[in-house]
Write a protein that holds these residues in place. Structure first.
Motif, mmCIF file in Angstrom:
data_model
loop_
_atom_site.group_PDB
_atom_site.id
_atom_site.type_symbol
_atom_site.label_atom_id
_atom_site.label_comp_id
_atom_site.label_asym_id
_atom_site.label_seq_id
_atom_site.Cartn_x
_atom_site.Cartn_y
_atom_site.Cartn_z
ATOM 1 N N LEU A 2 0.886 -1.157 0.000
ATOM 2 C CA LEU A 2 0.000 0.000 0.000
ATOM 3 C C LEU A 2 0.925 1.210 0.000
ATOM 4 C CD1 LEU A 2 -2.916 1.006 0.204
ATOM 5 C CD2 LEU A 2 -2.728 0.803 2.675
ATOM 6 N N VAL A 3 0.876 1.979 -1.077
ATOM 7 C CA VAL A 3 1.875 3.020 -1.304
ATOM 8 C C VAL A 3 1.195 4.364 -1.538
ATOM 9 C CG1 VAL A 3 3.826 3.718 -2.753
ATOM 10 C CG2 VAL A 3 3.370 1.285 -2.378
ATOM 11 N N HIS A 4 1.701 5.392 -0.866
ATOM 12 C CA HIS A 4 1.250 6.756 -1.126
ATOM 13 C C HIS A 4 2.184 7.342 -2.173
ATOM 14 C CE1 HIS A 4 0.837 11.168 0.311
ATOM 15 N NE2 HIS A 4 -0.031 10.914 -0.653
ATOM 16 N N LYS A 9 8.497 10.466 -8.655
ATOM 17 C CA LYS A 9 9.780 10.163 -8.026
ATOM 18 C C LYS A 9 9.665 9.919 -6.523
ATOM 19 C CE LYS A 9 11.806 13.932 -8.913
ATOM 20 N NZ LYS A 9 12.770 15.020 -9.007
ATOM 21 N N GLU A 10 8.579 10.336 -5.923
ATOM 22 C CA GLU A 10 8.479 10.313 -4.472
ATOM 23 C C GLU A 10 7.266 9.487 -4.030
ATOM 24 O OE1 GLU A 10 8.352 13.604 -0.863
ATOM 25 O OE2 GLU A 10 8.174 14.274 -2.936
ATOM 26 N N PHE A 11 7.543 8.493 -3.212
ATOM 27 C CA PHE A 11 6.461 7.664 -2.692
ATOM 28 C C PHE A 11 6.823 7.169 -1.300
ATOM 29 C CE2 PHE A 11 9.322 4.974 -5.054
ATOM 30 C CZ PHE A 11 9.499 3.882 -4.226
ATOM 31 N N GLU A 12 5.795 6.730 -0.574
ATOM 32 C CA GLU A 12 5.979 6.221 0.784
ATOM 33 C C GLU A 12 5.214 4.912 0.919
ATOM 34 O OE1 GLU A 12 4.845 7.504 5.381
ATOM 35 O OE2 GLU A 12 4.162 8.755 3.706
ATOM 36 N N ILE A 13 5.886 3.872 1.379
ATOM 37 C CA ILE A 13 5.216 2.596 1.618
ATOM 38 C C ILE A 13 4.489 2.694 2.951
ATOM 39 C CG2 ILE A 13 5.518 0.117 2.011
ATOM 40 C CD1 ILE A 13 7.941 0.268 0.109
ATOM 41 N N LEU A 14 3.170 2.574 2.892
ATOM 42 C CA LEU A 14 2.323 2.692 4.084
ATOM 43 C C LEU A 14 2.079 1.338 4.738
ATOM 44 C CD1 LEU A 14 -0.344 5.112 2.587
ATOM 45 C CD2 LEU A 14 1.636 5.716 3.987
ATOM 46 N N GLY A 15 2.025 0.298 3.923
ATOM 47 C CA GLY A 15 1.768 -1.043 4.421
ATOM 48 C C GLY A 15 2.260 -2.056 3.421
ATOM 49 N N ASN A 63 -1.152 -1.261 12.248
ATOM 50 C CA ASN A 63 -0.706 -0.453 11.113
ATOM 51 C C ASN A 63 -1.454 -0.904 9.854
ATOM 52 O OD1 ASN A 63 0.505 -2.863 10.396
ATOM 53 N ND2 ASN A 63 2.575 -2.161 10.792
ATOM 54 N N LEU A 64 -0.943 -0.587 8.696
ATOM 55 C CA LEU A 64 -1.608 -0.896 7.428
ATOM 56 C C LEU A 64 -1.008 -2.109 6.716
ATOM 57 C CD1 LEU A 64 -2.084 2.772 6.175
ATOM 58 C CD2 LEU A 64 -3.824 1.252 7.137
ATOM 59 N N ASP A 65 -0.330 -2.977 7.463
ATOM 60 C CA ASP A 65 0.238 -4.179 6.865
ATOM 61 C C ASP A 65 -0.854 -5.197 6.544
ATOM 62 O OD1 ASP A 65 2.795 -3.183 6.995
ATOM 63 O OD2 ASP A 65 3.448 -4.460 8.647
ATOM 64 N N PHE A 66 -0.482 -6.128 5.684
ATOM 65 C CA PHE A 66 -1.379 -7.208 5.268
ATOM 66 C C PHE A 66 -0.784 -8.552 5.668
ATOM 67 C CE2 PHE A 66 -1.782 -3.861 2.041
ATOM 68 C CZ PHE A 66 -3.147 -3.667 2.014
ATOM 69 N N ASN A 105 -7.749 -1.587 4.452
ATOM 70 C CA ASN A 105 -6.489 -0.861 4.634
ATOM 71 C C ASN A 105 -6.385 0.336 3.698
ATOM 72 O OD1 ASN A 105 -5.781 -2.662 6.607
ATOM 73 N ND2 ASN A 105 -3.904 -3.340 5.626
ATOM 74 N N THR A 106 -6.869 0.179 2.487
ATOM 75 C CA THR A 106 -6.820 1.284 1.527
ATOM 76 C C THR A 106 -7.659 2.454 2.019
ATOM 77 O OG1 THR A 106 -6.451 -0.252 -0.298
ATOM 78 C CG2 THR A 106 -7.257 1.946 -0.871
ATOM 79 N N LEU A 107 -8.846 2.172 2.523
ATOM 80 C CA LEU A 107 -9.707 3.249 3.015
ATOM 81 C C LEU A 107 -9.130 3.910 4.262
ATOM 82 C CD1 LEU A 107 -13.311 1.889 2.416
ATOM 83 C CD2 LEU A 107 -12.087 3.671 1.162
ATOM 84 N N LYS A 108 -8.525 3.133 5.151
ATOM 85 C CA LYS A 108 -7.873 3.724 6.328
ATOM 86 C C LYS A 108 -6.796 4.703 5.880
ATOM 87 C CE LYS A 108 -8.223 -0.280 9.333
ATOM 88 N NZ LYS A 108 -7.440 -1.351 9.948
ATOM 89 N N ALA A 109 -5.979 4.275 4.927
ATOM 90 C CA ALA A 109 -4.903 5.133 4.429
ATOM 91 C C ALA A 109 -5.466 6.376 3.752
ATOM 92 C CB ALA A 109 -4.015 4.358 3.460
#
Length: 181
Positions: A2-4, A9-15, A63-66, A105-109
């Motif tokens: 699950l990535v923002h 070029k810029e992203f953050e792994i949320l889960g 957290n947002l892990d699966f 998890n997607t909706l939480k994020a």
């Protein structure tokens, strides 16, 4: 994952998954119940003939892990206990359970980040049940994006796109670069 995605070029792994990737879970379920490989399209097709009648476990993390290994193992154990179990119902129930985890998890994020755009990618984004359930989020004001089915079968196109944006932004590597999964 699950990535923002903030930009190309810029992203953050949320889960991320703590065990089996979702596509791997589809493949293993398909193999064990006799559908063969690749499992995703075969589970998708058979699930359309079934009903979601089998309760399968879901994981809940702070957290947002699966985690998809528990669901996969439950399906495998049910099949081993009763090889005559309705495979279509088993596939439909499996799809429903993993999709609920993805959407939860997607909706939480999305709510935490206050965003309304959601994109699906990778092989599992070709699954018709997953696409249909994400499409339902449009009624809540979300924009849903996913690649054409023909682009969901191989990560090569996604890697090429990422490489393109790195290249046009001046990020290159020499031939000593090592592959990191």
């Amino acid at each position: 994952h699950l990535v923002h995605i903030k930009n190309y070029k810029e992203f953050e792994i949320l889960g991320k998954t703590r065990d089996d990737a979702i596509g791997e879970a589809f493949d293993k379920v398909a193999r064990v119940i006799g559908l063969g490989y690749p499992g995703g399209p075969k589970v998708d097709k058979l699930a359309k003939e079934g009903e979601c009648t089998i309760q399968l476990p879901k994981t809940h993390f702070e957290n947002l892990d699966f985690s998809f290994s528990g669901i996969k193992t439950a399906v495998i154990n049910l099949h081993h206990k009763d090889p005559q179990i309705n495979k279509a119902d088993l596939c439909a129930s499996f799809e429903k359970t993993v999709t609920e985890e993805l959407i939860d998890n997607t909706l939480k994020a999305a709510k935490n980040l206050k965003i309304k755009k959601i994109a699906l990618a990778g092989g599992v984004s070709a699954n018709s049940y997953i696409r249909n359930k994400f499409e339902l989020l449009k009624k809540d004001g979300y924009e849903i994006f996913y690649p054409d089915i023909k682009l969901c079968t191989d990560n090569a196109a996604m890697i090429a796109s990422a490489g393109y944006y790195n290249y046009i932004n001046g990020k290159t590597s020499n031939l000593t670069l090592n592959a990191i999964p």
